[in-house]
Motif scaffolding. Structure first.
Motif, PDB file in Angstrom:
ATOM      1  N   ILE A   1      44.217  55.051  25.808  1.00  0.00           N
ATOM      2  CA  ILE A   1      44.883  54.520  27.076  1.00  0.00           C
ATOM      3  C   ILE A   1      43.537  54.242  28.093  1.00  0.00           C
ATOM      4  O   ILE A   1      42.746  55.027  28.354  1.00  0.00           O
ATOM      5  N   GLY A   2      43.433  52.857  28.626  1.00  0.00           N
ATOM      6  CA  GLY A   2      42.291  52.717  28.997  1.00  0.00           C
ATOM      7  C   GLY A   2      42.570  51.889  30.384  1.00  0.00           C
ATOM      8  O   GLY A   2      43.627  51.330  30.470  1.00  0.00           O
ATOM      9  N   ILE A   3      41.707  51.844  31.641  1.00  0.00           N
ATOM     10  CA  ILE A   3      41.854  51.079  32.484  1.00  0.00           C
ATOM     11  C   ILE A   3      40.456  49.997  32.639  1.00  0.00           C
ATOM     12  O   ILE A   3      39.577  50.491  32.640  1.00  0.00           O
ATOM     13  N   ILE A   4      41.129  48.741  33.121  1.00  0.00           N
ATOM     14  CA  ILE A   4      40.017  47.727  33.528  1.00  0.00           C
ATOM     15  C   ILE A   4      40.708  47.078  34.702  1.00  0.00           C
ATOM     16  O   ILE A   4      41.509  46.447  34.722  1.00  0.00           O
ATOM     17  N   ALA A   5      40.058  47.456  35.870  1.00  0.00           N
ATOM     18  CA  ALA A   5      40.685  47.205  37.026  1.00  0.00           C
ATOM     19  C   ALA A   5      39.542  46.680  38.254  1.00  0.00           C
ATOM     20  O   ALA A   5      38.459  47.438  38.071  1.00  0.00           O
TER      21      ALA A   5
ATOM     22  N   PRO B   1      37.456  38.071  37.397  1.00  0.00           N
ATOM     23  CA  PRO B   1      37.701  37.762  35.972  1.00  0.00           C
ATOM     24  C   PRO B   1      36.321  37.637  34.910  1.00  0.00           C
ATOM     25  O   PRO B   1      36.435  37.085  33.961  1.00  0.00           O
ATOM     26  N   ASP B   2      35.213  38.243  35.478  1.00  0.00           N
ATOM     27  CA  ASP B   2      33.920  38.207  34.767  1.00  0.00           C
ATOM     28  C   ASP B   2      34.168  39.315  33.507  1.00  0.00           C
ATOM     29  O   ASP B   2      34.385  40.296  33.443  1.00  0.00           O
ATOM     30  N   LYS B   3      33.945  38.608  32.269  1.00  0.00           N
ATOM     31  CA  LYS B   3      34.269  38.909  31.146  1.00  0.00           C
ATOM     32  C   LYS B   3      33.381  40.422  30.604  1.00  0.00           C
ATOM     33  O   LYS B   3      33.644  41.080  29.861  1.00  0.00           O
ATOM     34  N   ARG B   4      32.379  40.603  31.453  1.00  0.00           N
ATOM     35  CA  ARG B   4      31.518  41.742  31.330  1.00  0.00           C
ATOM     36  C   ARG B   4      32.236  43.048  31.416  1.00  0.00           C
ATOM     37  O   ARG B   4      31.954  43.934  30.670  1.00  0.00           O
ATOM     38  N   ILE B   5      33.109  42.901  32.356  1.00  0.00           N
ATOM     39  CA  ILE B   5      33.617  44.144  32.615  1.00  0.00           C
ATOM     40  C   ILE B   5      34.747  44.474  31.463  1.00  0.00           C
ATOM     41  O   ILE B   5      34.787  45.730  31.023  1.00  0.00           O
ATOM     42  N   PHE B   6      35.135  43.565  30.725  1.00  0.00           N
ATOM     43  CA  PHE B   6      35.974  43.610  29.691  1.00  0.00           C
ATOM     44  C   PHE B   6      34.969  44.365  28.582  1.00  0.00           C
ATOM     45  O   PHE B   6      35.360  45.178  27.787  1.00  0.00           O
ATOM     46  N   ASN B   7      33.833  43.723  28.322  1.00  0.00           N
ATOM     47  CA  ASN B   7      33.080  44.038  27.281  1.00  0.00           C
ATOM     48  C   ASN B   7      32.570  45.463  27.484  1.00  0.00           C
ATOM     49  O   ASN B   7      32.268  46.219  26.471  1.00  0.00           O
ATOM     50  N   ILE B   8      32.267  45.771  28.792  1.00  0.00           N
ATOM     51  CA  ILE B   8      31.806  47.230  28.927  1.00  0.00           C
ATOM     52  C   ILE B   8      32.881  48.182  28.554  1.00  0.00           C
ATOM     53  O   ILE B   8      32.464  49.145  27.834  1.00  0.00           O
ATOM     54  N   ALA B   9      34.085  47.713  28.917  1.00  0.00           N
ATOM     55  CA  ALA B   9      35.371  48.452  28.370  1.00  0.00           C
ATOM     56  C   ALA B   9      35.324  48.845  26.861  1.00  0.00           C
ATOM     57  O   ALA B   9      35.312  50.014  26.438  1.00  0.00           O
ATOM     58  N   LEU B  10      35.239  47.735  26.374  1.00  0.00           N
ATOM     59  CA  LEU B  10      35.214  47.554  24.815  1.00  0.00           C
ATOM     60  C   LEU B  10      34.054  48.418  24.153  1.00  0.00           C
ATOM     61  O   LEU B  10      34.415  49.056  23.306  1.00  0.00           O
TER      62      LEU B  10
ATOM     63  N   LYS C   1      32.430  50.959  25.639  1.00  0.00           N
ATOM     64  CA  LYS C   1      32.594  52.298  25.717  1.00  0.00           C
ATOM     65  C   LYS C   1      33.812  52.857  24.972  1.00  0.00           C
ATOM     66  O   LYS C   1      33.797  54.228  24.531  1.00  0.00           O
ATOM     67  N   ALA C   2      34.783  52.168  24.589  1.00  0.00           N
ATOM     68  CA  ALA C   2      35.831  52.465  23.959  1.00  0.00           C
ATOM     69  C   ALA C   2      35.508  52.579  22.096  1.00  0.00           C
ATOM     70  O   ALA C   2      36.372  52.983  21.466  1.00  0.00           O
ATOM     71  N   SER C   3      34.372  51.756  21.972  1.00  0.00           N
ATOM     72  CA  SER C   3      34.176  51.536  20.607  1.00  0.00           C
ATOM     73  C   SER C   3      35.151  50.846  19.871  1.00  0.00           C
ATOM     74  O   SER C   3      35.738  51.272  18.785  1.00  0.00           O
ATOM     75  N   CYS C   4      35.789  49.706  20.572  1.00  0.00           N
ATOM     76  CA  CYS C   4      36.880  49.188  19.952  1.00  0.00           C
ATOM     77  C   CYS C   4      36.507  47.638  19.941  1.00  0.00           C
ATOM     78  O   CYS C   4      36.124  46.843  20.906  1.00  0.00           O
ATOM     79  N   ASN C   5      36.994  47.101  18.892  1.00  0.00           N
ATOM     80  CA  ASN C   5      36.983  45.702  18.833  1.00  0.00           C
ATOM     81  C   ASN C   5      38.018  44.785  19.687  1.00  0.00           C
ATOM     82  O   ASN C   5      39.322  45.553  19.716  1.00  0.00           O
ATOM     83  N   PRO C   6      37.808  43.813  20.132  1.00  0.00           N
ATOM     84  CA  PRO C   6      38.766  43.178  20.851  1.00  0.00           C
ATOM     85  C   PRO C   6      40.012  42.946  20.090  1.00  0.00           C
ATOM     86  O   PRO C   6      41.295  43.124  20.862  1.00  0.00           O
TER      87      PRO C   6
END
Length: 206
Positions: A94-98, A131-140, A142-147
Motif C-alpha cells: 500500500i502506497g500514498i501519492i498525495a 499532476p507532475d508525473k515526477r512524483i508518480f515516478n518517485i513513488a514507483l 522507491k517501490a521498485s514497481c513497474n507502472p
C-alpha cells in the motif's frame, strides 16, 4: 483489475480522508467575508467544480478574499478507510501519492492507518506535486514497481487519473468530495474503473 497488481497507491484528501468539513469551513469564511449566505457560496462552488474548476480557490479570487486557512483539525477518515486498508494490506503493498503539507506520515499515524501503509510520497517532502508525473515516478522507483503492476486511486481526474494513466498505471476514480463533479472531456481522462466508496475495492481486489 487485480491481475498482476502488486502495489495499490492512494491519494489522501477526499480519498482516504474526508475533507468535507474543511471545505465547508473555507466556503463559510468566504461567505462571511463578502456578506453572502453560505448556501449561495456553496452552490457557486459546486457549479465551478462541475466546470472542472477549483471552486473554493476560484471564489477566493472572484471576491478578492485573502486565502482561507486549511483546517487540518477538521479532517477525518471516511468510515470505511481503515477497514479497507486492513483488508487489502496483507495481499498488496500500500502506497500514498498525495499533494500534502509537511507531516503526512505523522497525520496518518494519528489517524491510526499508517501501520497499513508501506510507502508515503507527499509533495511537501518531495518538492514536486501532482499532476507532475515526477512524483508518480518517485513513488514507483522507491517501490521498485513497474507502472503496469500498480493502480492509482484518487478523487481527482486531473491530479490522479490523467498522469497515472499516462505512465501506464491502472486507475480508479473514487467519486468522493468535490472531485466527483468533474466532467470527463477526453479519452485521457477516462479511468479504468469508477467507485463511490473505498469499501468497493474489497470486491475488486480480494
Amino acid at each position: 483489475m487485480k491481475n498482476n497488481i502488486e502495489w495499490i497507491f492512494f491519494d489522501v484528501g477526499s480519498t482516504l480522508v474526508n475533507e468535507e468539513k474543511v471545505y465547508c469551513h473555507r466556503l463559510q469564511d468566504i461567505a462571511d467575508a463578502v456578506g453572502e449566505p453560505f448556501e449561495k457560496i456553496y452552490n457557486m462552488a459546486i457549479d465551478l467544480y462541475k466546470n472542472n474548476k477549483k471552486g473554493d480557490l476560484e471564489l477566493t479570487r472572484k471576491y478578492k478574499v485573502s486565502g482561507s486557512k486549511w483546517y487540518l483539525e477538521e479532517e477525518e477518515l471516511f468510515e470505511d478507510t481503515e477497514e479497507t486498508l486492513k483488508a487489502l494490506s496483507p495481499k498488496y503493498k500500500i502506497g500514498i501519492i498525495a499533494n500534502q503539507s509537511l507531516g503526512t506520515a505523522e497525520r496518518l499515524e494519528k489517524f491510526g492507518i499508517k501501520k497499513y501503509i508501506d510507502l508515503i510520497i507527499a509533495s511537501a517532502e518531495e518538492g514536486v506535486e501532482k499532476p507532475d508525473k515526477r512524483i508518480f515516478n518517485i513513488a514507483l522507483s522507491k517501490a521498485s514497481c513497474n507502472p503496469e503492476n500498480a493502480v492509482m486511486i484518487g478523487d481527482r481526474i486531473d491530479n490522479d487519473i490523467v498522469p497515472a494513466k499516462e505512465l501506464g498505471m491502472k486507475t480508479i476514480w473514487i467519486k468522493q468530495g468535490f472531485g466527483k463533479y468533474w466532467n470527463i472531456t477526453g479519452e485521457n481522462e477516462i479511468p479504468d474503473e469508477e467507485i463511490n466508496s473505498l469499501s468497493e475495492l474489497k470486491e475488486r481486489f480480494l
